[in-house]
Design a protein around this motif. Sequence first.
Motif, PDB file in Angstrom:
ATOM      1  N   HIS A 174     -14.526  -0.135  -3.411  1.00  0.00           N
ATOM      2  CA  HIS A 174     -14.752  -0.016  -1.968  1.00  0.00           C
ATOM      3  C   HIS A 174     -14.274   1.323  -1.411  1.00  0.00           C
ATOM      4  O   HIS A 174     -14.885   1.860  -0.480  1.00  0.00           O
ATOM      5  CB  HIS A 174     -14.032  -1.143  -1.214  1.00  0.00           C
ATOM      6  N   TYR A 194       0.823  -1.206   0.000  1.00  0.00           N
ATOM      7  CA  TYR A 194       0.000   0.000   0.000  1.00  0.00           C
ATOM      8  C   TYR A 194       0.859   1.260   0.000  1.00  0.00           C
ATOM      9  O   TYR A 194       0.478   2.296  -0.554  1.00  0.00           O
ATOM     10  CB  TYR A 194      -0.937   0.009   1.207  1.00  0.00           C
ATOM     11  N   PHE A 249     -10.792  -2.065  -6.547  1.00  0.00           N
ATOM     12  CA  PHE A 249     -11.144  -1.970  -5.129  1.00  0.00           C
ATOM     13  C   PHE A 249     -10.909  -0.561  -4.577  1.00  0.00           C
ATOM     14  O   PHE A 249     -11.696  -0.050  -3.791  1.00  0.00           O
ATOM     15  CB  PHE A 249     -10.305  -2.984  -4.340  1.00  0.00           C
ATOM     16  N   THR A 250      -9.811   0.060  -4.996  1.00  0.00           N
ATOM     17  CA  THR A 250      -9.409   1.375  -4.478  1.00  0.00           C
ATOM     18  C   THR A 250      -9.071   2.320  -5.617  1.00  0.00           C
ATOM     19  O   THR A 250      -8.328   1.949  -6.529  1.00  0.00           O
ATOM     20  CB  THR A 250      -8.170   1.236  -3.573  1.00  0.00           C
ATOM     21  N   GLU A 292      -9.838  -0.612   4.069  1.00  0.00           N
ATOM     22  CA  GLU A 292      -9.788  -1.846   3.295  1.00  0.00           C
ATOM     23  C   GLU A 292      -9.707  -3.088   4.173  1.00  0.00           C
ATOM     24  O   GLU A 292      -9.706  -4.207   3.679  1.00  0.00           O
ATOM     25  CB  GLU A 292      -8.589  -1.808   2.347  1.00  0.00           C
ATOM     26  N   LYS A 299      -6.146  -1.763  -7.580  1.00  0.00           N
ATOM     27  CA  LYS A 299      -5.877  -0.490  -6.901  1.00  0.00           C
ATOM     28  C   LYS A 299      -5.259   0.482  -7.895  1.00  0.00           C
ATOM     29  O   LYS A 299      -4.323   0.128  -8.611  1.00  0.00           O
ATOM     30  CB  LYS A 299      -4.945  -0.690  -5.700  1.00  0.00           C
ATOM     31  N   GLU A 359      -7.137  -9.623   2.946  1.00  0.00           N
ATOM     32  CA  GLU A 359      -7.350 -10.107   1.588  1.00  0.00           C
ATOM     33  C   GLU A 359      -6.435 -11.301   1.355  1.00  0.00           C
ATOM     34  O   GLU A 359      -5.355 -11.400   1.944  1.00  0.00           O
ATOM     35  CB  GLU A 359      -7.021  -9.021   0.557  1.00  0.00           C
TER      36      GLU A 359
END
Length: 387
Positions: free
Chosen positions: A194, A89, A170-171, A111, A145, A115
């Motif tokens: 999300h 990340y 997702f991001t 998040e 992402k 995962e």
Amino acid sequence: MEIVGHNAFSFLNSKAVVKQIVQQCAGLPLAVVTVAGSLKGSVNVDEWEIALEELRECTKGSTSDGIFKRLKFSYDRLNDTRLQNCLLYCALFPEDRLIKRDSLIEYLKAEEIIEEKNTRQFQIKKGLKLNSIPDEEYWKDDVVKVSLMYNNVTDIPPSIIQSPKCLTLFTLLLCKNPLHIVSDHFFLYMTGLHVLDLSYTKIKKLPESVSDLVNLTVLLLKRCEDLKNVPSLAKLKGLRKLDFFGAGINEVPQGMEMLVKLRYLDFRSSRLKFMPDGVLCKLCNLQYLSLMCHSYTPRIKVEELAYFRKLETFHVLIDDIYNFTKYARFVEKGGLTNYKLLEVPSIGVRGDNIVSLGECNLSERILLPEDVDDLFIYHCDINARDL
């Protein structure tokens, strides 16, 4: 020493092994730190020697990609998917900027960092001074992402890109861009999204397609000072964090009463003028609520406080001094960890557990929370004996 611990040198020939590991890291500080972190607390000489051999093997013949292989070695040795995801990340942030701890934690919490080991793609183009978003080839089906923060993107019109088909995305981080227009259909095929961050942009209108992001859990619109129009949020029933801090919004978005899973709601420094009756009482899972708006801080009924059984942080403008005692009792019974009870807007006070009273009549006895840290009283008719 600070990373691996002093016990690392308790076994025979340990210093020699450590020195060889440092040499294999090719003097790269980041590689040294990450490899040391993966061996922290280990006092087994065999484990260190095995690590040294694996490091030699994985970097054999490496030249330009040497630092990548050394970091991957450390990444693989973390043996914890959550820690590995934390390291990955960090790559979403520009390399020449300090990563704020609170900001990183905010994203990781959003998040849940739970995962399965992910081999799908991260697309990272942050801080490259891009003037427009990448073309359609960038938006691949397996992207999870995307970070485009800290660029110079001003608009995303339909003529540049229609609706990227990124069902697994997702991001999406679009914050810190001078962005003022986003096509209404841009998010149409991002139904798996999300986390959406549009903070510190100049958008005036949130795209209509945001209304259909049914899996969204975090929507960040901090310091979107020109934002006036937000589409219905009724379908975003999984939303847990909604941040309008410093936004230009002046009314509650339609359908907000449907956000029953919401944990965090922030209208601080926004231009919200009115909170309709019956909205807040539906948001019974709130843990953080701030209504300290720019100059029209909406007043809420004391009766609605009874629904906030999980509230921890509460910032509000009191409707009148006669209800102050009711708010104070709620603060004490509710077990809040942070509160601000203000009787006038735009006071600008900072800190935790604050009570501020201004331009009111304090001739009647009032109750103060026992754990109040700061009390501000100004321009009031006051009888000190009644405090």
